[in-house]
Structure formats: structure tokens, C-alpha cells
Design an enzyme around this catalytic site. Structure first.
Site, mmCIF file in Angstrom:
data_model
loop_
_atom_site.group_PDB
_atom_site.id
_atom_site.type_symbol
_atom_site.label_atom_id
_atom_site.label_comp_id
_atom_site.label_asym_id
_atom_site.label_seq_id
_atom_site.Cartn_x
_atom_site.Cartn_y
_atom_site.Cartn_z
ATOM 1 N N MET A 27 44.032 40.267 44.140
ATOM 2 C CA MET A 27 45.122 41.236 44.045
ATOM 3 C C MET A 27 45.962 40.960 42.805
ATOM 4 S SD MET A 27 46.367 42.436 47.796
ATOM 5 C CE MET A 27 47.444 41.051 48.149
ATOM 6 N N LEU A 30 47.355 36.262 38.882
ATOM 7 C CA LEU A 30 46.429 35.129 38.911
ATOM 8 C C LEU A 30 47.123 33.816 38.568
ATOM 9 C CD1 LEU A 30 43.281 36.703 37.187
ATOM 10 C CD2 LEU A 30 44.008 36.817 39.575
ATOM 11 N N HIS A 34 43.237 31.040 41.542
ATOM 12 C CA HIS A 34 42.293 32.071 41.120
ATOM 13 C C HIS A 34 41.377 31.560 39.999
ATOM 14 C CE1 HIS A 34 45.628 34.685 42.725
ATOM 15 N NE2 HIS A 34 44.599 35.218 43.331
#
Length: 309
Positions: A27, A30, A34
């Protein structure tokens, strides 16, 4: 790196990719957690394969009083991070592109989706699995990479892929943590300075549960609860400050069914999971344990540590 904003652009770019194609659904906003997913995806793709990253804040998984409107959105920074990590294709659609009409058909997560996170966030897993299924359909990956921090989501996505015969291998990446143990999350940006000092107590509770593992499931839960129920010292944060817990649970790592406190015969992977509010921010975390008759061995050594960013 190609950036696709529409389904048509995604389809055209996807046709040029060679297997294995590895998808990292996100989503956005980051962080180092991530980046660990992106690194693993690049490893799995190898020199001949390709990495797709999706960046989409999915409205279907937000409740009416949750943070859809304020969820961090940092697309330009996210694209730079994807490029630096060697992504080949980023799919960053708008809501109307992802849902061109009202989404009337949703994925039912079954009994596992109605407990713990599903109980405290009704409809959450319907939204998560629906968007993941749609991303799998549009991106057609061979492998998809998810973080262990969202352990219940991971179990449900694996089950969905198996039950629907999607042919997508689901790869888990260990939780990435700050130096003080706090699991990295895009929502950590909501924490005030005081909340940020309080938040690592969640991992301390999980670590205490893991340390008590040889005494069995009951001792795991009792040790973790003791840490969560102890007011934090006033010289660190305001006296009496502590997270407001939604749940603390020990569950089967495969089915996510609760492991009873007095179950001394359970064998296999288990997850000690917690969800709590620190200030106004709701955080989740977990550690993985290997349970065996007569004792339990902690496995949180797989967690990675990184400086919070």
C-alpha cells in the site's frame, strides 16, 4: 523500470516479462520492511525473471472509522525505492482503475478471517483477499511475497491460493524491526514521540513469551501478559502509560486456530500474536514458535533488525 497506472498499461508490460514473475503487493509508504520484501523478490526472480510491485491503498480493507484518508501516501519516494531495489514493473492504479464499478462480489475469508484481526476489524479480510485475488488475476505472478508481520493475512492468502488453485507460491519474509524491537510499519509514522517510546513494549511482551516457551503454552501467554499489564516506568514515559490491548493469542501457525493454554500435546509451528493501541495508533506484531509435546522452542531469531526510517 516501467510504471503502469492502468490495467491496459499493466497488461502490455506484463506480456514482456519472463518467468519467474514475482509480485510484491504493497500500500506504499515503503520502509525498510518493504525493502526486505523487494530484496527477497529480486532473489526469487533471479537474473532472468521479473519483479512487479503493486502500490495501492485499498479502500475495501478500511472500516468506516479507520485511517483511509490519512494513510501515508509517498508515491514518488516509493517509485525511487522500487527502482533502486531492481523492480521491473510497478502497478500504481487509482481507485477507479482498480474498482471501475462497485465491487459486489467479495472473497469470504472463512472462519479464520472472523477471529483476532477479523473480530476487531470486521470486513478487513474480505477487503484484503479481494484485492489480492484481483492483483493475482491482473499481474499473473508465479510467486507473491508477503511479510510475516501480517501473520494472519499470510495464512489466509496461502489458503486462498490453495483453495482456488491459483498456482501462486506464497513466500514469507521475516519481520523487520527497529533496534529497540518495534516492528516496522507504515503506521509507525502516526506515533508521537512518547508513543514511540512506549510501542516497543509489544515486542518485549512477545520476547518474554518466547523466553517462557519451554514451560508450555500457558506459560508463554502468562509471561507475555505480565509484560503488557505492567505499567511502564515514569522516567521513560508518562507514569502508567501502556498499550491498550485488543488481543494476545497463541495460535496454530498453519490454521491460526487458538492453541489452548493447557495443550501440552500440540506439535508444530505456532504464532504468538498481539494487537494493541499505543496512543491513537493500532499496532500488530507476532513471533513464531515451534511447539512440541512437553515443551516449546522460540524461533524469533528469524526476525531481522533494522534502523527505523
Amino acid at each position: 523500470m516501467i510504471v503502469a497506472r492502468t490495467r491496459a498499461e499493466l497488461a502490455a508490460a506484463r506480456e514482456k516479462l519472463t518467468a519467474p514473475v514475482v509480485l510484491v503487493p504493497t500500500m506504499g509508504a515503503l520502509h525498510d520492511g518493504h525493502r526486505a520484501l523487494l530484496r527477497r523478490a529480486r532473489e526469487l526472480a533471479g537474473p532472468g525473471g521479473a519483479v512487479i510491485v503493486s502500490i495501492f491503498v485499498n479502500p475495501l480493507q478500511f472500516g468506516p472509522n479507520e485511517d483511509l484518508d490519512t494513510y501515508p501516501r509517498t508515491l514518488e519516494e516509493d517509485l525511487a525505492a522500487c527502482d533502486a531495489a531492481g523492480a521491473d514493473l510497478v502497478f500504481a492504479p487509482g481507485t477507479r482503475e482498480m474498482y471501475p464499478q462497485e465491487q459486489l462480489i467479495m472473497v469470504d475469508p472463512g472462519p479464520t478471517g472472523k477471529i483476532l484481526e477479523g473480530e476487531f476489524r470486521p470486513g478487513f479480510f474480505h477487503g484484503v483477499l479481494t484485492v489480492v485475488l484481483k492483483l493475482f488475476s491482473l499481474c499473473r505472478p508465479d510467486i507473491a511475497v508477503f511479510g510475516q508481520k501480517d501473520a494472519q493475512q499470510l495464512v489466509l492468502v496461502r489458503r486462498m491460493s490453495a483453495d482456488f488453485g491459483l498456482g501462486v507460491e506464497i513466500e514469507a519474509v521475516p519481520t523487520v524491526r527497529a533496534a529497540d524491537g518495534l516492528a516496522l510499519s507504515s503506521r509507525n509514522k502516526y506515533l508521537s514521540a512518547t508513543d514511540r517510546e512506549t510501542a516497543p513494549v509489544l515486542h518485549r511482551a512477545l520476547a518474554a513469551g518466547a523466553a517462557a516457551a519451554p514451560a508450555g503454552p500457558g506459560a508463554v501467554l502468562a509471561a507475555a501478559r505480565a509484560v503488557l499489564d505492567t505499567p511502564l516506568p515514569g522516567d521513560t514515559v508518562p507514569a502508567g502509560a501502556s498499550p491498550r490491548g485488543d488481543y494476545l493469542a497463541l495460535v496454530d501457525g498453519q490454521s491460526y486456530a487458538p492453541v489452548p493454554d493447557n495443550d501440552s500435546d500440540f506439535r508444530g509451528a505456532a504464532v504468538l500474536a498481539v494487537a494493541a493501541r499505543v496512543g491513537t495508533t493500532r499496532l500488530i506484531d507476532n513471533v513464531v514458535l515451534q511447539l512440541s509435546p512437553g515443551g516449546t522452542t522460540p524461533r524469533d531469531r528469524t526476525d531481522q533488525h533494522a534502523a527505523d526510517d
